[in-house]
Design a protein around this motif. Structure first.
Motif, PDB file in Angstrom:
ATOM      1  N   ARG A 116       0.828  -1.206   0.000  1.00 45.25           N
ATOM      2  CA  ARG A 116       0.000   0.000   0.000  1.00 45.25           C
ATOM      3  C   ARG A 116       0.864   1.258   0.000  1.00 45.25           C
ATOM      4  O   ARG A 116       0.587   2.224  -0.720  1.00 45.25           O
ATOM      5  N   LYS A 120       1.180   4.127  -3.141  1.00 45.48           N
ATOM      6  CA  LYS A 120       0.435   5.300  -2.673  1.00 45.48           C
ATOM      7  C   LYS A 120       0.203   6.330  -3.784  1.00 45.48           C
ATOM      8  O   LYS A 120      -0.883   6.855  -3.952  1.00 45.48           O
ATOM      9  N   ARG A 162      -7.126  -1.724  -3.299  1.00 47.05           N
ATOM     10  CA  ARG A 162      -6.901  -0.992  -2.045  1.00 47.05           C
ATOM     11  C   ARG A 162      -7.948  -1.345  -1.003  1.00 47.05           C
ATOM     12  O   ARG A 162      -7.644  -1.501   0.176  1.00 47.05           O
ATOM     13  N   TYR A 166      -7.113  -2.936   2.636  1.00 47.98           N
ATOM     14  CA  TYR A 166      -7.528  -2.262   3.873  1.00 47.98           C
ATOM     15  C   TYR A 166      -8.402  -3.183   4.726  1.00 47.98           C
ATOM     16  O   TYR A 166      -8.288  -3.207   5.950  1.00 47.98           O
TER      17      TYR A 166
END
Ligand code: ADP
Ligand code: MG
Length: 381
Positions: A116, A120, A162, A166
């Motif tokens: 991640r 970014k 993503r 998460y």
């Protein structure tokens, strides 16, 4: 000599890994399933699902990237993004045959956090690559539409990757959700009014910094199913925030600039928002009086890099510490529409030239109808 051979073998094995995973279609989830899994699932199940699902989603995008115009693929920023995808795919693939012990799962969770961090600035970096490409030579029309098509699929895939990462690191790792009532990145009771107001206030702050004035908000909510209840759905608050923030920035810029162009000394007309929840749809209607968009330009507004504002300084320049620009990259609308569509919603924009613009955001009010909308790899390609 040895190094070259080593690099070549690395390259070949990466191509092999990409081919392997890219033959599988992604497994789409519904919001209902995501919420249930966050409540009832465990780290091991999540690990077993993701160690295959994430490589499948990454690999299909790498494969598609390979079909982009060769000159674009040579741009340094595009190479960088390609490299990040390759490294991350390698890292995830290394878990393929490992037993799901506590220690391995912990390592996997750390790997997801690293990935991640690595990815970014993918959106900005690829956007930079596209700019480099169009600044360094003529872009043919078919190349332009090929890139636009790819970017939609690529950014959509990224949104989904993503979210999956998460959900793992926040539900089963040590990362904490933004709020105790959230299930990872998802809020099972996302109150629309709060997020909408929040996005409005932040856009207003930016607008005032830029123009010294900003329009006000006129908000109305209608809960057609339970008139006495506040409106909420299970949703990803940061996605909703992103959509609303982009739409408000656009509406505010149009309102202020149109009033200036008309030399109007009246108070700025407010931006009107209606949030309506019915049995199936949750609709957010945003209406401005910013002069609208002529029909000749209406089909361009969802293109990446289309903007009528001056282009701000470099996208990826972290040294640059000036104010955040209000507009100019031309990524606001296309990316917001992807967020809206990701859980089977949509976004539409209708304008009256010489008057104003209406934006409609449609979200699924029913959790098991809100299924992930994903780019399916075209295996014939
Ligand atoms: P940017 O804001 O960076 O220009 P966007 O994708 O958000 O990129 O919008 C693209 C273009 O669409 C804007 O530059 C503007 O010309 C037009 N546009 C978007 N929203 C509105 C609006 N509410 N009123 C008038 N024009 C708009
Ligand atoms: Mg914008």
């Amino acid at each position: 000599m040895h190094v070259t051979r080593f690099l070549r073998s690395q390259h070949q094995s990466l191509a092999h890994i990409v081919d392997h995973y890219a033959q599988y279609p992604p497994t789409g989830l519904t919001m209902k399933r995501i919420v249930e899994f966050a409540r009832e699932g465990d780290a091991q199940q999540s690990f077993l699902f993701l160690r295959n699902e994430l490589p499948v989603r990454l690999a299909s995008m790498m494969k598609e990237m390979g079909h982009l115009p060769p000159r674009l693929l040579k741009m340094p920023s595009v190479k960088t993004v390609n490299g990040w995808y390759g490294t991350s795919l390698f890292e995830l693939h290394s878990f393929k045959h490992l037993k799901p012990t506590g220690e391995i799962i912990k390592k996997f969770t750390e790997t997801l956090q690293n990935i991640r961090r690595r990815h970014k600035s993918v959106v900005e970096t690829l956007a930079q690559g596209y700019m480099e490409f169009s600044d360094s030579g003529k872009v043919k029309e078919y190349e332009e539409s090929q890139i636009q098509y790819f970017l939609n699929r690529f950014y959509l895939s990224r949104i989904s990757i993503r979210l999956l990462m998460y959900q793992h690191t926040m539900c089963f790792g040590e990362e904490v959700p933004e709020h105790p009532s959230h299930l990872g990145f998802v809020d099972p009771n996302c109150f629309l009014e709060d997020t909408v107001k929040d996005a409005f206030e932040n856009a207003q702050f930016l607008c005032e910094g830029y123009y010294l004035v900003a329009p006000s908000l006129r908000l109305r909510t209608i809960n057609a199913t339970n008139p006495d209840e506040l409106i909420s759905i299970a949703y990803v608050p940061s996605h909703l925030y992103h959509i609303m923030f982009e739409l408000f920035k656009n509406a505010m810029r149009a309102t202020v600039e149109y009033a200036e162009s008309q030399k109007s000394s009246n108070k700025l007309p407010p931006i009107t928002v209606n949030i309506v929840k019915a049995k199936e749809d949750l609709t957010i209607h945003i209406s401005d009086r910013g002069g609208g968009i002529p029909r000749s330009k209406a089909d361009k507004i969802f293109r990446y890099m289309y903007s009528t504002a001056p282009r701000p300084v470099s996208l990826t320049d972290s040294q640059h510490s000036g104010p955040i620009p209000l507009a100019g990259f031309g990524y606001g609308l296309p990316i917001s529409r992807l967020y809206a569509r990701y859980f089977n919603g949509d976004m539409q924009i209708h304008s009256i030239d010489g008057y104003g613009t209406d934006a409609y955001v449609y979200l699924q009010a029913v959790e098991d109808q809100a299924s992930e909308w994903l780019p399916i790899c075209n295996r014939a390609a």
